[in-house]
Design a protein around this motif. Structure first.
Motif, PDB file in Angstrom:
ATOM      1  N   TYR A 160       0.829  -1.206   0.000  1.00  0.00           N
ATOM      2  CA  TYR A 160       0.000   0.000   0.000  1.00  0.00           C
ATOM      3  C   TYR A 160       0.865   1.259   0.000  1.00  0.00           C
ATOM      4  CZ  TYR A 160      -3.793  -3.161   1.362  1.00  0.00           C
ATOM      5  OH  TYR A 160      -4.710  -4.176   1.400  1.00  0.00           O
ATOM      6  N   ALA A 161       1.977   1.223   0.759  1.00  0.00           N
ATOM      7  CA  ALA A 161       2.880   2.375   0.774  1.00  0.00           C
ATOM      8  C   ALA A 161       3.466   2.627  -0.605  1.00  0.00           C
ATOM      9  CB  ALA A 161       4.001   2.144   1.790  1.00  0.00           C
ATOM     10  N   ILE A 162       3.784   1.551  -1.302  1.00  0.00           N
ATOM     11  CA  ILE A 162       4.354   1.672  -2.656  1.00  0.00           C
ATOM     12  C   ILE A 162       3.313   2.217  -3.631  1.00  0.00           C
ATOM     13  CG2 ILE A 162       5.265   0.334  -4.612  1.00  0.00           C
ATOM     14  CD1 ILE A 162       6.331  -1.653  -2.382  1.00  0.00           C
ATOM     15  N   LEU A 163       2.115   1.634  -3.597  1.00  0.00           N
ATOM     16  CA  LEU A 163       1.080   2.013  -4.559  1.00  0.00           C
ATOM     17  C   LEU A 163       0.607   3.444  -4.371  1.00  0.00           C
ATOM     18  CD1 LEU A 163      -1.081  -1.262  -4.698  1.00  0.00           C
ATOM     19  CD2 LEU A 163       0.830  -0.586  -6.160  1.00  0.00           C
ATOM     20  N   ASN A 164       0.719   3.946  -3.154  1.00  0.00           N
ATOM     21  CA  ASN A 164       0.287   5.322  -2.884  1.00  0.00           C
ATOM     22  C   ASN A 164       1.423   6.338  -2.982  1.00  0.00           C
ATOM     23  OD1 ASN A 164      -2.536   4.877  -2.283  1.00  0.00           O
ATOM     24  ND2 ASN A 164      -1.860   3.838  -0.425  1.00  0.00           N
ATOM     25  N   SER A 165       2.621   5.858  -3.338  1.00  0.00           N
ATOM     26  CA  SER A 165       3.776   6.748  -3.453  1.00  0.00           C
ATOM     27  C   SER A 165       3.763   7.474  -4.793  1.00  0.00           C
ATOM     28  CB  SER A 165       5.075   5.948  -3.325  1.00  0.00           C
ATOM     29  OG  SER A 165       6.196   6.754  -3.657  1.00  0.00           O
ATOM     30  N   SER A 166       4.103   8.744  -4.759  1.00  0.00           N
ATOM     31  CA  SER A 166       4.207   9.530  -5.995  1.00  0.00           C
ATOM     32  C   SER A 166       5.615   9.455  -6.579  1.00  0.00           C
ATOM     33  CB  SER A 166       3.849  10.990  -5.716  1.00  0.00           C
ATOM     34  OG  SER A 166       4.743  11.541  -4.746  1.00  0.00           O
ATOM     35  N   LYS A 167       6.534   8.837  -5.854  1.00  0.00           N
ATOM     36  CA  LYS A 167       7.925   8.784  -6.299  1.00  0.00           C
ATOM     37  C   LYS A 167       8.249   7.522  -7.097  1.00  0.00           C
ATOM     38  CE  LYS A 167       9.533  11.397  -2.245  1.00  0.00           C
ATOM     39  NZ  LYS A 167      10.388  11.355  -1.043  1.00  0.00           N
ATOM     40  N   ILE A 168       7.490   6.488  -6.887  1.00  0.00           N
ATOM     41  CA  ILE A 168       7.785   5.203  -7.523  1.00  0.00           C
ATOM     42  C   ILE A 168       7.068   5.120  -8.859  1.00  0.00           C
ATOM     43  CG2 ILE A 168       7.537   2.699  -7.313  1.00  0.00           C
ATOM     44  CD1 ILE A 168       7.881   3.030  -4.319  1.00  0.00           C
ATOM     45  N   GLU A 169       7.799   4.673  -9.876  1.00  0.00           N
ATOM     46  CA  GLU A 169       7.253   4.588 -11.238  1.00  0.00           C
ATOM     47  C   GLU A 169       6.093   3.610 -11.302  1.00  0.00           C
ATOM     48  OE1 GLU A 169      10.413   3.527 -13.812  1.00  0.00           O
ATOM     49  OE2 GLU A 169      11.549   5.364 -13.496  1.00  0.00           O
ATOM     50  N   GLN A 170       5.213   3.882 -12.249  1.00  0.00           N
ATOM     51  CA  GLN A 170       4.021   3.051 -12.392  1.00  0.00           C
ATOM     52  C   GLN A 170       4.371   1.606 -12.742  1.00  0.00           C
ATOM     53  OE1 GLN A 170       1.548   4.646 -11.406  1.00  0.00           O
ATOM     54  NE2 GLN A 170      -0.293   3.525 -11.948  1.00  0.00           N
ATOM     55  N   LYS A 171       5.417   1.417 -13.529  1.00  0.00           N
ATOM     56  CA  LYS A 171       5.775   0.048 -13.924  1.00  0.00           C
ATOM     57  C   LYS A 171       6.227  -0.774 -12.709  1.00  0.00           C
ATOM     58  CE  LYS A 171      10.509   1.221 -15.380  1.00  0.00           C
ATOM     59  NZ  LYS A 171      11.451   1.224 -16.531  1.00  0.00           N
ATOM     60  N   ILE A 172       6.858  -0.110 -11.713  1.00  0.00           N
ATOM     61  CA  ILE A 172       7.250  -0.805 -10.492  1.00  0.00           C
ATOM     62  C   ILE A 172       6.008  -1.167  -9.683  1.00  0.00           C
ATOM     63  CG2 ILE A 172       8.576  -0.648  -8.365  1.00  0.00           C
ATOM     64  CD1 ILE A 172      10.253  -0.773 -10.913  1.00  0.00           C
ATOM     65  N   LYS A 173       5.048  -0.258  -9.656  1.00  0.00           N
ATOM     66  CA  LYS A 173       3.798  -0.548  -8.947  1.00  0.00           C
ATOM     67  C   LYS A 173       3.090  -1.757  -9.572  1.00  0.00           C
ATOM     68  CE  LYS A 173       3.044   4.249  -7.480  1.00  0.00           C
ATOM     69  NZ  LYS A 173       2.139   5.415  -7.502  1.00  0.00           N
ATOM     70  N   HIS A 174       3.107  -1.814 -10.890  1.00  0.00           N
ATOM     71  CA  HIS A 174       2.502  -2.972 -11.568  1.00  0.00           C
ATOM     72  C   HIS A 174       3.230  -4.256 -11.198  1.00  0.00           C
ATOM     73  CE1 HIS A 174      -0.585  -1.295 -14.189  1.00  0.00           C
ATOM     74  NE2 HIS A 174       0.199  -0.245 -14.370  1.00  0.00           N
ATOM     75  N   ARG A 175       4.548  -4.178 -11.124  1.00  0.00           N
ATOM     76  CA  ARG A 175       5.325  -5.371 -10.786  1.00  0.00           C
ATOM     77  C   ARG A 175       4.990  -5.834  -9.368  1.00  0.00           C
ATOM     78  NH1 ARG A 175      11.670  -4.706 -10.915  1.00  0.00           N
ATOM     79  NH2 ARG A 175      11.136  -3.987 -13.015  1.00  0.00           N
ATOM     80  N   VAL A 176       4.898  -4.898  -8.428  1.00  0.00           N
ATOM     81  CA  VAL A 176       4.549  -5.238  -7.045  1.00  0.00           C
ATOM     82  C   VAL A 176       3.168  -5.886  -6.991  1.00  0.00           C
ATOM     83  CG1 VAL A 176       3.932  -4.208  -4.812  1.00  0.00           C
ATOM     84  CG2 VAL A 176       6.049  -3.527  -5.968  1.00  0.00           C
ATOM     85  N   LEU A 177       2.207  -5.293  -7.696  1.00  0.00           N
ATOM     86  CA  LEU A 177       0.858  -5.870  -7.714  1.00  0.00           C
ATOM     87  C   LEU A 177       0.880  -7.276  -8.293  1.00  0.00           C
ATOM     88  CD1 LEU A 177      -2.201  -5.478  -7.248  1.00  0.00           C
ATOM     89  CD2 LEU A 177      -2.340  -4.694  -9.606  1.00  0.00           C
ATOM     90  N   ASN A 178       1.638  -7.478  -9.368  1.00  0.00           N
ATOM     91  CA  ASN A 178       1.715  -8.800  -9.993  1.00  0.00           C
ATOM     92  C   ASN A 178       2.269  -9.841  -9.025  1.00  0.00           C
ATOM     93  OD1 ASN A 178       0.712  -7.876 -12.404  1.00  0.00           O
ATOM     94  ND2 ASN A 178       2.705  -7.586 -13.354  1.00  0.00           N
ATOM     95  N   GLU A 179       3.297  -9.463  -8.273  1.00  0.00           N
ATOM     96  CA  GLU A 179       3.894 -10.408  -7.331  1.00  0.00           C
ATOM     97  C   GLU A 179       2.925 -10.723  -6.184  1.00  0.00           C
ATOM     98  OE1 GLU A 179       7.698  -8.953  -6.119  1.00  0.00           O
ATOM     99  OE2 GLU A 179       8.574  -9.174  -8.113  1.00  0.00           O
ATOM    100  N   PHE A 180       2.179  -9.707  -5.733  1.00  0.00           N
ATOM    101  CA  PHE A 180       1.188  -9.951  -4.686  1.00  0.00           C
ATOM    102  C   PHE A 180       0.047 -10.810  -5.221  1.00  0.00           C
ATOM    103  CE2 PHE A 180      -2.233  -8.842  -1.685  1.00  0.00           C
ATOM    104  CZ  PHE A 180      -1.574  -9.098  -0.487  1.00  0.00           C
ATOM    105  N   LEU A 181      -0.327 -10.593  -6.465  1.00  0.00           N
ATOM    106  CA  LEU A 181      -1.376 -11.390  -7.108  1.00  0.00           C
ATOM    107  C   LEU A 181      -0.984 -12.864  -7.130  1.00  0.00           C
ATOM    108  CD1 LEU A 181      -3.927 -11.763  -8.861  1.00  0.00           C
ATOM    109  CD2 LEU A 181      -2.575 -11.021 -10.837  1.00  0.00           C
ATOM    110  N   ILE A 182       0.251 -13.148  -7.504  1.00  0.00           N
ATOM    111  CA  ILE A 182       0.727 -14.537  -7.527  1.00  0.00           C
ATOM    112  C   ILE A 182       0.704 -15.131  -6.126  1.00  0.00           C
ATOM    113  CG2 ILE A 182       2.756 -15.984  -7.979  1.00  0.00           C
ATOM    114  CD1 ILE A 182       3.433 -13.969 -10.264  1.00  0.00           C
ATOM    115  N   PHE A 183       1.108 -14.326  -5.143  1.00  0.00           N
ATOM    116  CA  PHE A 183       1.085 -14.776  -3.740  1.00  0.00           C
ATOM    117  C   PHE A 183      -0.345 -15.126  -3.314  1.00  0.00           C
ATOM    118  CE2 PHE A 183       0.455 -13.570   0.756  1.00  0.00           C
ATOM    119  CZ  PHE A 183       1.342 -14.431   1.374  1.00  0.00           C
ATOM    120  N   VAL A 184      -1.295 -14.255  -3.628  1.00  0.00           N
ATOM    121  CA  VAL A 184      -2.698 -14.503  -3.274  1.00  0.00           C
ATOM    122  C   VAL A 184      -3.203 -15.771  -3.950  1.00  0.00           C
ATOM    123  CG1 VAL A 184      -5.056 -13.622  -3.528  1.00  0.00           C
ATOM    124  CG2 VAL A 184      -3.215 -12.083  -2.812  1.00  0.00           C
ATOM    125  N   ASN A 185      -2.847 -15.961  -5.207  1.00  0.00           N
ATOM    126  CA  ASN A 185      -3.285 -17.149  -5.935  1.00  0.00           C
ATOM    127  C   ASN A 185      -2.718 -18.421  -5.317  1.00  0.00           C
ATOM    128  OD1 ASN A 185      -4.429 -18.538  -8.409  1.00  0.00           O
ATOM    129  ND2 ASN A 185      -2.257 -19.036  -8.635  1.00  0.00           N
TER     130      ASN A 185
END
Length: 450
Positions: free
Chosen positions: A263-288
């Motif tokens: 959540y800290a990463i996704l709400n950060s204005s400093k981190i690039e969108q592609k990194i946010k997508h990568r973080v979400l993808n890794e969490f998605l795999i974890f949830v699955n």
């Protein structure tokens, strides 16, 4: 996944097609007649192609070729019609002739690429795409995808790194790079180099990130955590520290702490969108993999609600759909359609997910709603008919299926399914003759596929 570059093709008939007409030694009346005859055949060919009468279009183009056998535009048009008919050898010959006559026209090469890609001839596709890159650099994405299909990882990685040096790369290219770097032959001993770089340049975040990644990949979790703490100490306000901690918590199976870092990463204005997508993808795999933290995933997806370049809910829905988790896929497809209600791919996937979860009342209701938006979409009629069969409304099923069958073009699998459902409907009505008529048609179509 194929990454294709589609740009509208422009053919200037006056300068390209008819410039080859030569009437220097002909009487004026004959010139006009010949030219009018040629144009009539050509425009008739375009008309027939427009209404999908590809065979008739081919006949008209051949009339033109009889007058101008070396006109590349005609060979290109011939190739497009053969391709629409899935007559791949004929299409290839036609496109190749156009290329031979005018290798500087990118659309002729595009035609060859379409043939080779549809026939899964990736080796030839690579040759053509390398040529297309000379016209448009965006085809580099296609070339990387083709290298991945053919397991030429070294070439794919080299091209991705070259692309990174000149511009931002797409999410798909990021995914490919991560996939390649996970292969053992691409993991290089860089730890000592990065440790020295951190000592010399303690304010450079990237060195910390790379070192944490290397320690994590070699199962040295404690050392990775030490680097993450050092990053927090040396750069206290670094959002990147959360990226590192997220990965560590995820690897340790601590979904609660990983979600907080996410959540800290996704709400950060400093981190690039592609990194946010990568973080979400890794969490998605974890949830699955764990079947936990679904609510946290839903909250994370909601943070992408304003993004215009990617419909994140759609991509997550497709992920769960491919993992055979229909209920989760349904949740995200419905969320996706709130954002983009006319996405026909998501509509069809949603109906299939409803079908796989036996929610035929939903299939019936939604397919009929979407038919008002897409009255010529064959698959919507199929799902409507299937649902009515399951609900034992056999006459209504037959009406949907017969109507939809008229819109099935060039899709033998869909045609087979239509016939099976019609057979089921007539079986429900007790009409065994028609039941076997449609089942036999489905069987014959199956034999054609072999």
């Amino acid at each position: 996944m194929k990454v294709r570059v589609w740009i509208k093709e422009v053919t200037v008939l006056g300068t390209i097609l008819f410039s080859g007409l030569a009437f220097a030694q002909t009487e004026p009346d004959s010139i006009a007649l010949a030219k009018n005859d040629f144009e009539e055949h050509f425009f008739e060919a375009l008309k027939q192609k427009g209404i999908e009468n590809y065979d008739k279009a081919i006949v008209e183009i051949e009339q033109c070729l009889a007058k101008e056998p070396n006109n590349p535009v005609l060979h290109h048009e011939l190739g497009k019609n053969y391709l629409a008919l899935k007559k791949y050898p004929e299409a290839q010959r036609a496109f190749q002739k156009a290329v031979d006559l005018n290798p500087k026209e990118r659309w002729y090469w595009n035609g060859l690429y379409d043939v080779f890609y549809e026939t899964k001839d990736y080796a030839q596709s690579i040759v053509v795409v390398q040529k297309l890159i000379e016209f448009d650099k965006d085809f580099q994405d296609d070339l990387v995808s083709l290298y991945m299909y053919t397991r030429q990882f070294e070439k794919a990685l080299a091209l991705i790194e070259e692309m990174e040096r000149t511009s931002n790369i797409s999410q798909m290219m990021e995914t490919y790079k991560l996939q390649i770097l996970s292969e053992s032959q691409f993991k290089k001993p860089q730890k000592e180099h990065l440790e020295e770089a951190i000592r010399k340049y303690p304010q450079v975040e990237e060195n910390y990130i790379q070192l944490i990644y290397l320690y994590t990949e070699s199962n040295q979790e404690e050392k990775a955590m030490e680097v993450a703490r050092k990053l927090e100490q040396n750069i206290p306000n670094s959002d990147w520290a959360q990226v590192s901690l997220f990965k560590l918590h995820l690897n340790n199976g601590n979904g609660e702490k990983a979600s907080q870092a996410m959540y800290a990463i996704l709400n950060s204005s400093k981190i690039e969108q592609k990194i946010k997508h990568r973080v979400l993808n890794e969490f998605l795999i974890f949830v699955n993999n764990t079947n936990t933290f679904d609510k946290e995933l839903e909250k994370a997806v909601d943070t992408f609600g304003d993004e215009t370049t990617v419909n994140v809910a759609k991509e997550v829905g497709i992920f769960f759909f491919n993992k055979k988790k229909a209920d989760k896929a349904i949740y995200y497809f419905e969320k996706s359609l709130l954002k983009q209600k006319d996405d026909i791919l998501v509509i069809e996937l949603l109906l299939q997910a409803y079908t796989e979860s036996n929610r035929f009342d939903k299939v019936s209701k939604r397919s009929e709603e979407y038919l008002e938006m897409y009255p010529t979409q064959a698959r919507l009629y199929y799902y409507a008919g299937l649902a009515q069969n399951q609900l034992k409304n056999y006459k209504k099923a037959i009406t949907f299926l017969n109507t939809g069958m008229d819109f099935v073009v060039g899709d033998i699998d869909l045609e087979i399914n239509f016939n099976i459902q019609l057979g089921e409907a007539y079986n429900g009505l007790g009409d065994q003759t028609k039941k076997y008529t449609y089942f036999n048609r489905a069987e014959q179509l199956l034999k054609q596929k072999k």
